[in-house]
Scaffold this active site. Structure first.
Site, PDB file in Angstrom:
ATOM      1  N   TYR A 141     -11.075   2.226  -2.469  1.00  0.00           N
ATOM      2  CA  TYR A 141     -11.526   3.080  -1.334  1.00  0.00           C
ATOM      3  C   TYR A 141     -10.032   3.910  -0.142  1.00  0.00           C
ATOM      4  O   TYR A 141      -9.413   2.548  -0.555  1.00  0.00           O
ATOM      5  CB  TYR A 141     -12.649   1.926   0.110  1.00  0.00           C
ATOM      6  CG  TYR A 141     -12.507   2.961   0.956  1.00  0.00           C
ATOM      7  CD1 TYR A 141     -11.597   2.681   1.892  1.00  0.00           C
ATOM      8  CD2 TYR A 141     -13.894   3.840   1.277  1.00  0.00           C
ATOM      9  CE1 TYR A 141     -11.988   3.068   3.297  1.00  0.00           C
ATOM     10  CE2 TYR A 141     -13.495   4.501   1.887  1.00  0.00           C
ATOM     11  CZ  TYR A 141     -13.132   4.301   3.782  1.00  0.00           C
ATOM     12  OH  TYR A 141     -13.701   4.757   4.911  1.00  0.00           O
ATOM     13  N   ASP A 236      -1.376   3.462  -2.289  1.00  0.00           N
ATOM     14  CA  ASP A 236      -1.961   3.339  -0.997  1.00  0.00           C
ATOM     15  C   ASP A 236      -1.514   1.393  -0.123  1.00  0.00           C
ATOM     16  O   ASP A 236      -2.878   0.534  -1.065  1.00  0.00           O
ATOM     17  CB  ASP A 236      -3.634   3.657  -1.442  1.00  0.00           C
ATOM     18  CG  ASP A 236      -4.387   3.363   0.260  1.00  0.00           C
ATOM     19  OD1 ASP A 236      -6.071   4.628   0.368  1.00  0.00           O
ATOM     20  OD2 ASP A 236      -3.992   3.132   1.131  1.00  0.00           O
ATOM     21  N   LYS A 264      -2.916  -0.197   9.107  1.00  0.00           N
ATOM     22  CA  LYS A 264      -3.300  -1.915   9.425  1.00  0.00           C
ATOM     23  C   LYS A 264      -2.032  -2.163  10.165  1.00  0.00           C
ATOM     24  O   LYS A 264      -1.545  -1.627  11.398  1.00  0.00           O
ATOM     25  CB  LYS A 264      -4.326  -1.837   8.465  1.00  0.00           C
ATOM     26  CG  LYS A 264      -4.963  -2.271   8.318  1.00  0.00           C
ATOM     27  CD  LYS A 264      -5.989  -2.189   6.997  1.00  0.00           C
ATOM     28  CE  LYS A 264      -6.951  -1.634   6.469  1.00  0.00           C
ATOM     29  NZ  LYS A 264      -8.398  -1.703   6.431  1.00  0.00           N
TER      30      LYS A 264
END
Ligand code: KE4
Length: 424
Positions: A141, A236, A264
């Site tokens: 994702y 990613d 994050k």
């Protein structure tokens, strides 16, 4: 105030009563909790119930909730203004911290979420190479950008199909989806589309099918195949940056991607994403180059100082060994409890992140991850919640530890988990 009362009100005002779907607990059943406050390793819901938190806001809080250094940095900056719409000095400071941590990142652009980072990285790869196709791996994702909300079609070299209504077929078919850890499928897709592929985007350690580690040679193969066809590699690292090590997964696995996406931890809990990479690629980004990308709150001073405080404290503590030790203490304790109860399970763990799958199979891609018993996971989640242990409300996610989690927290968590499993 009761969780359920507030949630009813939320549902009348916001779709599903949430700002992000997974928070509605649909994957695990039962009513979601609403958070009143959090501190260190603990979180309290609006009814005053206390939890040991292993969700940790899906990864950003490697220093725990409301770390004093981060809170004071944000409070101090807030007195000087929340947003300027012009460059502020903190962007330079955070950019220097990022560039000094990841040798492959020579230049960086800040955005406000991981989705913006990956969306922009895809556009940059397409702009830089002049090519249309993107390759992603099934079960990874990368946020909710159209090009990446695409599911695997049928067949080997699979033209993507829309992962959701609203993504046009014409867009989805430009994303090729192959199984994670499957080098052959990757080679096949390049044999068919190689000269037209702009990039491969990969979670170097997957966190979004649950934790799944790259097999020996998988990341190297991505590098070799893309290089031979002139495509870029986008790593990613939104979850793994500063989580697995100071230099993220690319340090641990000795990789040098063309573009890295971050998020994050880099914002310490404030809205922040970033993408960066080789100078000759990043120079294509407007206004230096022609590939357009922009954002009102990009480089926002509050997010910047939160990120700076987080990274500086993280580098000072260098807690990775201790985090891994505590995480392994927790996972082995849980393993013992589940084995004593005769419950088949697999735990995939790296550094301070892990996932429990209720399956006997080794989990090395999305298909094997989906062999886990999700109904059992739902019951496990709800029993843990009742005992005061908060874990991600979905099977295909990762538990996270922080420097705020103590030996006593782990012992207490194991006691609570043992009680929960007893009534499974
Ligand atoms: P955001 O747009 O949610 O900041 O980042 C998207 C993203 C990109 N790349 C990776 C590897 C990610 O894990 C994410 C977001 N992660 C999910 C949970 N694993 C966020 C939780 C949610 O969607 O509410």
């Amino acid at each position: 105030m009761k969780n359920s009362e507030l949630f009813q009100r939320a549902k009348s005002l916001m779709p599903g009563g949430v700002s992000s779907p997974v928070r509605a607990f649909k994957a695990v059943g039962g009513e979601p909790i609403l958070v009143a406050r959090a501190q260190g390793s603990r979180l309290w819901d609006v009814e005053g119930k206390e939890y040991i938190d292993f969700l940790m806001s899906w990864g950003p809080l490697i220093l725990g909730h409301a770390h004093p250094a981060v809170v004071s940095a944000v409070s101090e900056q807030a007195q000087k203004g929340l947003s300027y719409g012009l460059t502020n000095i903190h962007e330079i400071t955070l950019a220097e911290l990022v560039v000094s941590s990841m040798p492959s990142v020579e230049m960086v652009r800040f955005v406000s979420s991981g989705t913006e980072a990956t969306m922009s990285a895809i556009r940059l790869a397409r702009g830089y190479t002049g090519r249309r196709y993107v390759v992603k791996f099934d079960g990874c994702y990368h946020g909710h950008g159209d090009a990446l909300l695409v599911s695997a079609g049928s067949g080997v070299a699979t033209l993507g199909i829309p992962g959701t209504p609203g993504v046009p077929e014409e867009v989805a078919r430009l994303t090729l989806v192959v199984p994670y850890n499957d080098v052959e499928a990757l080679e096949e897709v390049f044999r068919r589309y190689g000269e037209e592929i702009a990039c491969v985007i990969v979670e170097p350690v997957a966190g979004n099918m649950g934790v799944v580690l790259p097999k020996e040679g998988f990341l190297e193969a991505i590098r070799d195949i893309t290089r031979s066809y002139g495509a870029l590699v986008i790593c990613d690292e939104v979850i793994t940056n500063f989580r697995l090590s100071k230099g993220g997964a690319q340090e641990l696995f000795d990789r040098d991607p063309d573009i890295t996406c971050m998020g994050k931890i880099i914002g310490g809990g404030m809205p922040l994403g970033a993408y960066g990479g080789r100078r000759e690629v990043m120079e294509k980004v407007a206004p230096e180059g022609p590939v357009y990308q922009a954002g009102t709150l990009s480089g926002n001073p509050l997010s910047m100082v939160a990120g700076i405080a987080t990274l500086r404290e993280l580098f000072r503590l260098n807690p990775y060994e201790e985090l891994e030790r505590l995480t392994k203490k927790l996972t082995s304790g849980i393993g013992e409890v589940l084995s004593r109860k005769g419950i088949a399970h697999r735990i995939n763990q790296i550094a301070s992140m892990f996932t429990i799958f209720f399956t006997e199979k080794e989990v090395y891609d999305y298909q094997t991850a989906k062999s886990s018993d999700r109904e059992l996971f739902g019951r496990f989640f709800r029993l843990l919640l009742k005992e005061g242990v908060l874990i991600p409300p979905a099977q295909f996610e990762a538990w996270f530890l922080s420097t705020a989690h103590t030996e006593e927290d782990i012992d207490l968590a194991l006691e609570r988990i043992e009680r929960a499993v007893a009534s499974l």
